[in-house]
Design a protein around this motif. Sequence first.
Motif, short mmCIF file in Angstrom:
data_model
loop_
_atom_site.label_atom_id
_atom_site.label_comp_id
_atom_site.label_asym_id
_atom_site.label_seq_id
_atom_site.Cartn_x
_atom_site.Cartn_y
_atom_site.Cartn_z
N TYR A 48 -21.43 22.79 65.99
CA TYR A 48 -22.07 22.62 67.30
C TYR A 48 -22.42 21.16 67.57
CZ TYR A 48 -25.71 22.87 70.89
OH TYR A 48 -26.45 22.66 72.01
N PHE A 49 -23.17 20.54 66.68
CA PHE A 49 -23.61 19.16 66.89
C PHE A 49 -22.42 18.21 66.97
CE2 PHE A 49 -24.81 14.96 65.34
CZ PHE A 49 -25.77 14.63 66.27
N MET A 50 -21.45 18.38 66.09
CA MET A 50 -20.29 17.49 66.07
C MET A 50 -19.51 17.60 67.39
SD MET A 50 -16.71 17.33 65.65
CE MET A 50 -16.48 19.04 65.30
N ILE A 51 -19.33 18.82 67.89
CA ILE A 51 -18.62 19.02 69.15
C ILE A 51 -19.39 18.36 70.29
CG2 ILE A 51 -17.92 20.73 70.87
CD1 ILE A 51 -17.18 22.56 68.52
N GLN A 52 -20.70 18.56 70.33
CA GLN A 52 -21.53 17.95 71.38
C GLN A 52 -21.43 16.42 71.35
OE1 GLN A 52 -22.06 20.50 73.50
NE2 GLN A 52 -24.08 19.66 73.84
N ALA A 53 -21.58 15.86 70.16
CA ALA A 53 -21.56 14.40 70.03
C ALA A 53 -20.19 13.83 70.39
CB ALA A 53 -21.94 13.99 68.61
N ARG A 54 -19.14 14.44 69.86
CA ARG A 54 -17.78 13.96 70.15
C ARG A 54 -17.43 14.11 71.63
NH1 ARG A 54 -15.41 10.84 66.15
NH2 ARG A 54 -15.80 11.81 64.14
N LEU A 55 -17.84 15.21 72.23
CA LEU A 55 -17.56 15.42 73.65
C LEU A 55 -18.28 14.38 74.50
CD1 LEU A 55 -16.20 17.06 75.87
CD2 LEU A 55 -18.17 18.60 75.83
N GLN A 56 -19.52 14.09 74.16
CA GLN A 56 -20.27 13.08 74.91
C GLN A 56 -19.61 11.71 74.78
OE1 GLN A 56 -24.46 13.24 74.33
NE2 GLN A 56 -24.83 11.38 75.49
N MET A 57 -19.17 11.35 73.57
CA MET A 57 -18.49 10.06 73.38
C MET A 57 -17.18 10.02 74.15
SD MET A 57 -19.15 9.00 69.40
CE MET A 57 -18.68 10.57 68.69
N PHE A 58 -16.42 11.12 74.12
CA PHE A 58 -15.13 11.19 74.80
C PHE A 58 -15.31 11.06 76.31
CE2 PHE A 58 -11.30 13.90 76.00
CZ PHE A 58 -10.38 12.90 75.76
N ILE A 59 -16.26 11.81 76.87
CA ILE A 59 -16.51 11.76 78.31
C ILE A 59 -16.98 10.37 78.73
CG2 ILE A 59 -18.02 12.62 80.14
CD1 ILE A 59 -17.84 15.36 78.78
N SER A 60 -17.85 9.79 77.94
CA SER A 60 -18.35 8.45 78.25
C SER A 60 -17.21 7.44 78.26
CB SER A 60 -19.41 8.05 77.22
OG SER A 60 -19.91 6.78 77.52
N GLN A 61 -16.32 7.55 77.29
CA GLN A 61 -15.16 6.65 77.22
C GLN A 61 -14.27 6.83 78.44
OE1 GLN A 61 -12.61 7.62 73.93
NE2 GLN A 61 -11.30 5.86 74.23
#
Length: 105
Positions: free
Chosen positions: A31-44
């Motif tokens: 859960y946490f890894m998906i949330q963090a990676r998704l936030q980084m990806f969207i921000s990029q």
Amino acid sequence: MLYKTLEFQNVLGQKVKVIEIPVVARNHQHYFMIQARLQMFISQLYNQPKATSSFSFRDYLKQKMEWSEFERLFSMDARIRKNHHTNDDTLIFLPACARNRDFPC
């Protein structure tokens, strides 16, 4: 496994679509890894416009995760269907900044 799609406009106002976002329960080990990676990806994607407008979050995770973890995450289909005991309000797929439209993430 359930997947969601997210559409938003980047900093230049161009429409961006992110597909194949896995939906997991809050108590899931990834859960946490998906949330963090998704936030980084969207921000990029929001801050650095690209020529294409559609991106696969699954392909992004394939590049960023260890292969064994990636396989474990995306081979859960049969296990989830067999043991699905979570209700929909515990399922997530978007970081808080995307839900609130407070870009940049």
